[in-house]
Design a protein around this motif. Structure first.
Motif, short mmCIF file in Angstrom:
data_model
loop_
_atom_site.label_atom_id
_atom_site.label_comp_id
_atom_site.label_asym_id
_atom_site.label_seq_id
_atom_site.Cartn_x
_atom_site.Cartn_y
_atom_site.Cartn_z
N PHE A 135 11.90 -19.16 31.89
CA PHE A 135 12.53 -18.07 32.65
C PHE A 135 12.00 -16.73 32.17
O PHE A 135 11.67 -15.85 32.98
N ILE A 136 11.91 -16.55 30.87
CA ILE A 136 11.41 -15.29 30.30
C ILE A 136 9.98 -15.05 30.75
O ILE A 136 9.62 -13.94 31.14
N ARG A 193 8.01 -12.65 38.54
CA ARG A 193 8.78 -13.56 39.36
C ARG A 193 10.26 -13.34 39.03
O ARG A 193 10.61 -12.34 38.44
N GLU A 194 11.11 -14.19 39.41
CA GLU A 194 12.56 -14.04 39.19
C GLU A 194 13.09 -12.80 39.88
O GLU A 194 13.82 -11.99 39.32
N GLN A 250 16.76 -8.13 41.06
CA GLN A 250 17.63 -7.41 42.00
C GLN A 250 19.05 -7.32 41.46
O GLN A 250 19.72 -6.30 41.62
N ALA A 251 19.52 -8.37 40.81
CA ALA A 251 20.87 -8.34 40.22
C ALA A 251 20.96 -7.27 39.13
O ALA A 251 21.98 -6.58 39.02
N LEU A 252 19.91 -7.10 38.36
CA LEU A 252 19.88 -6.04 37.34
C LEU A 252 19.98 -4.66 38.00
O LEU A 252 20.72 -3.79 37.53
#
Length: 127
Positions: free
Chosen positions: A36-37, A44-45, A50-52
């Motif tokens: 993920f990192i 990516r992610e 967007q949540a951040l």
């Protein structure tokens, strides 16, 4: 995983901060899988990015007075976060903003932060 399934329970409004701090890693990167990192660093992610943005305190300039309180020994939330927020608000025209430093780290600064906030609100009420 291994934390993803348990995290909603920790933030249900019933858990004490000490329980959360004791049971979860203290550093964000320890909560995330390496893949993920790597994906995040590679751009990516997008949903997480967007949540951040959506949850940032820097997406507006508040109209009311603002007091930021930061623990001097806080290694969980770096001091530059508070100074950056103060600078952002001031650059947006915010003039009634204070940054107060209190004794303690991310956990032990809670009590002096709350006391500082209460005194500040009392001062505002007496203006």
């Amino acid at each position: 995983e291994p934390y993803a399934s348990d995290i909603p329970e920790y933030f249900d409004g019933l858990q004490m901060m000490g329980t959360v701090s004791k049971d979860l890693p203290q550093h964000l990167d320890s909560l995330m899988q390496e893949s993920f990192i790597e994906d995040y660093k590679a751009g990516r992610e997008q949903e997480f990015r967007q949540a951040l943005i959506d949850n940032s305190l820097l997406s507006f300039v508040p109209e009311a007075p603002v007091m930021l309180v930061h623990g001097m020994e806080d290694s969980t939330v770096p001091y530059f976060i508070s100074t950056h927020a103060k600078e952002y608000y001031e650059n947006g025209g915010k003039t009634n903003i204070e940054l107060i430093m209190v004794e303690g780290d991310h956990e032990t600064a809670v009590e002096p932060a709350v006391v500082s906030a209460m005194l500040w609100f009392e001062m505002l009420m007496n203006l």
